[in-house]
Design an enzyme around this catalytic site. Structure first.
Site, PDB file in Angstrom:
ATOM      1  N   ASP A  78      -8.371  18.506 -13.295  1.00 11.44           N
ATOM      2  CA  ASP A  78      -8.756  17.407 -14.300  1.00 11.44           C
ATOM      3  C   ASP A  78      -8.539  17.085 -14.972  1.00 11.44           C
ATOM      4  OD1 ASP A  78     -10.069  14.969 -15.723  1.00 11.44           O
ATOM      5  OD2 ASP A  78     -11.711  14.827 -13.400  1.00 11.44           O
ATOM      6  N   TYR A 125     -17.236  16.513 -13.492  1.00  8.14           N
ATOM      7  CA  TYR A 125     -17.694  15.533 -14.134  1.00  8.14           C
ATOM      8  C   TYR A 125     -18.822  15.299 -13.004  1.00  8.14           C
ATOM      9  CZ  TYR A 125     -17.730  10.469 -14.162  1.00  8.14           C
ATOM     10  OH  TYR A 125     -17.730   9.300 -14.227  1.00  8.14           O
ATOM     11  N   LYS A 181      -9.847   7.004 -18.758  1.00 10.10           N
ATOM     12  CA  LYS A 181     -10.457   7.137 -20.591  1.00 10.10           C
ATOM     13  C   LYS A 181      -8.992   6.989 -20.850  1.00 10.10           C
ATOM     14  CE  LYS A 181     -13.936   7.855 -17.946  1.00 10.10           C
ATOM     15  NZ  LYS A 181     -14.196   9.028 -17.278  1.00 10.10           N
ATOM     16  N   ARG A 228       0.847  -1.378  -0.263  1.00  5.21           N
ATOM     17  CA  ARG A 228       0.191  -0.421  -0.108  1.00  5.21           C
ATOM     18  C   ARG A 228       0.898   0.826   0.193  1.00  5.21           C
ATOM     19  NH1 ARG A 228      -1.077   1.343   4.807  1.00  5.21           N
ATOM     20  NH2 ARG A 228      -2.233   0.123   5.620  1.00  5.21           N
TER      21      ARG A 228
HETATM   22  C1  PLP Z   1     -14.240   9.412 -15.803  1.00  3.43           C
HETATM   23  C2  PLP Z   1     -14.164  10.241 -15.285  1.00  3.43           C
HETATM   24  C3  PLP Z   1     -13.678  11.301 -13.980  1.00  3.43           C
HETATM   25  C4  PLP Z   1     -13.661   9.797 -12.970  1.00  3.43           C
HETATM   26  O1  PLP Z   1     -13.560   7.866 -13.470  1.00  3.43           O
HETATM   27  P1  PLP Z   1     -12.916   7.014 -13.129  1.00  3.43           P
HETATM   28  O2  PLP Z   1     -12.304   6.418 -13.606  1.00  3.43           O
HETATM   29  O3  PLP Z   1     -14.542   6.910 -13.671  1.00  3.43           O
HETATM   30  O4  PLP Z   1     -13.713   6.933 -11.489  1.00  3.43           O
HETATM   31  C5  PLP Z   1     -13.810  12.291 -13.510  1.00  3.43           C
HETATM   32  N1  PLP Z   1     -13.399  12.995 -14.452  1.00  3.43           N
HETATM   33  C6  PLP Z   1     -13.358  13.081 -16.044  1.00  3.43           C
HETATM   34  C7  PLP Z   1     -13.487  14.271 -16.215  1.00  3.43           C
HETATM   35  C8  PLP Z   1     -14.110  12.013 -16.128  1.00  3.43           C
HETATM   36  O5  PLP Z   1     -14.449  11.820 -17.655  1.00  3.43           O
END
Ligand code: PLP
Length: 395
Positions: free
Chosen positions: A170, A98, A195, A46
């Site tokens: 983000d 998001y 993604k 961890r």
């Molecule tokens: C999908 C997404 C998230 C969340 O990510 P997960 O891997 O699904 O937890 C956060 N920000 C954006 C812009 C996203 O497209």
């Protein structure tokens, strides 16, 4: 080193112990201590594992930051980063974040005594106006989903610095290949590696990078203390995805730009959102702060019935909640990502019942056009509801 080279010759490449062409999956939860007075580099997985460390060093290097961290999902990365704040703190947040981030902030973090104010961060001054004596951070997501509104990261960072605030971005939609927020003044950059970075719709993962080592130490304490680490098998998958990030994005972005042009001239489409199009309100700022427009676009076919007809007819794209993969993904914001938002609020943001989001994959461009064309050419013939109206506005 340029990005294309860095991505391959960074820490994801060769195992220093054996010369293996990819970093091995160290499937170990603990590490033998030869001397209890002199612990080795790793003690418990961890706290640190060589496979995870390779990924963490790779993303730190690509984003140009001091420390990288791999989490079990994008939301795990986001929620862990918010643990940098304390009860009583206030954070200014871009209103188009998001959906999962919105839910976490309004339903979980609010119970911890950390408050947020949502603002239209594309209006830089709106960020300044929302700052209070309790404000400790600004949280951005740019471009936003699904209408791709762009926030001026450098301008917001300058305001934040005047007030000693942490800037968190983000960067999921553009990845460090096209946009490096830390170079524009941000302190922390976050990814849903589910993604584009993972890129194959086969792993859920999150990443975070801090610009400064000191803040990195704080986030490391939280990562280890809360424990939402990414498992080693998934670290390996993300590293494999990362190696082809540039190659994939080069193709997908070209396809997205071509589709945006083609859709713009299609009589059945009332509006296309893609920052690469000169008529997108964020075109200029996007061109200044990023080196590419990415592989995501949205388009409006005028009504729910027509959107449904299109979804029913397309054969190539998968219809799904996600983006950033080798296969083209179509999604329907009204019932997927933005289902929780009241219809009027959605309409005010351009997220109409006719809006469809497309994340371009690696299929042949002509095949995608042919598939979309056969679907668009057979839509119910009512006039697109938003053809003449300017739905999207920065106001
Ligand atoms: C999908 C997404 C998230 C969340 O990510 P997960 O891997 O699904 O937890 C956060 N920000 C954006 C812009 C996203 O497209």
């Amino acid at each position: 080193m340029n990005f294309a080279t860095k991505i391959l010759h960074g820490s994801t490449c060769i195992d220093p112990f054996t010369g293996a062409s990819s970093v091995p999956i160290y499937q170990a939860s603990t590490f033998h201590q030869a001397d209890i007075d002199q612990p080795g580099a790793f003690d418990y997985a961890r706290s640190g594992n060589p496979t995870r460390q390779a990924l963490e060093e790779a993303i730190a290097s690509l984003e140009g930051g001091a420390r990288g961290f791999a989490f079990s999902s994008g939301m795990a990365a986001i929620s862990s980063v918010f643990m940098l704040f304390s009860a009583g703190d206030h954070v200014v947040v871009a209103e188009d974040v998001y959906g999962g981030t919105f839910r976490f902030l309004t339903k979980v973090l609010s119970r911890m005594g950390i408050s947020v104010t949502f603002v239209d961060a594309t209006e830089t001054e709106a960020v300044r106006a929302a700052i209070t004596p309790a404000t400790k951070g600004v949280y951005l997501e740019t471009p936003s989903n699904p209408t791709l509104k762009v926030t001026d990261i450098a301008a917001v960072s300058r305001i934040a610095k005047e007030h000693g605030l942490l800037v968190i971005v983000d960067n999921t939609f553009l990845t460090p290949y096209y946009q490096r927020p830390l170079e524009l003044g941000a302190d922390v950059v976050i990814h849903s590696a589910t993604k584009f970075i993972g890129g194959h719709s086969d792993v859920v993962a999150g990443l975070a990078v801090t610009r400064e080592a000191g803040l990195g130490e704080q986030l490391y304490f939280i990562q280890n203390g809360m424990g939402a680490i990414l498992g080693v098998q998934d670290c390996w998958l993300v590293m494999r995805g990362l190696k082809t990030l540039k190659a994939r994005l080069d193709v997908s972005t070209k396809t997205a730009a071509g589709l945006a042009e083609w859709l713009s001239s299609h009589p059945q489409v009332s509006r296309v959102y893609y920052t690469g199009l000169a008529d997108h309100p964020s075109h200029l700022i996007q061109t200044q702060q990023a080196t590419g427009h990415g592989a995501v676009l949205s388009f409006d076919v005028g009504s729910r019935e027509r959107a449904k007809a299109l979804f029913d007819r397309v054969k190539l794209p998968i219809v799904a909640v996600s983006l950033g993969a080798v296969e083209t993904i179509l999604s329907y914001p009204a019932t997927m990502s933005h289902a929780a938002m009241p219809a009027e609020e959605r309409a005010a943001r351009g997220i109409t019942d006719g809006l469809i989001r497309l994340s371009a994959g690696l299929e042949d461009f002509d095949d995608l056009v042919a598939d979309l064309k056969q679907a668009l050419d057979h839509l119910p013939s009512e006039a697109p509801a938003y053809k003449e109206k300017e739905v999207f506005s920065r106001a």
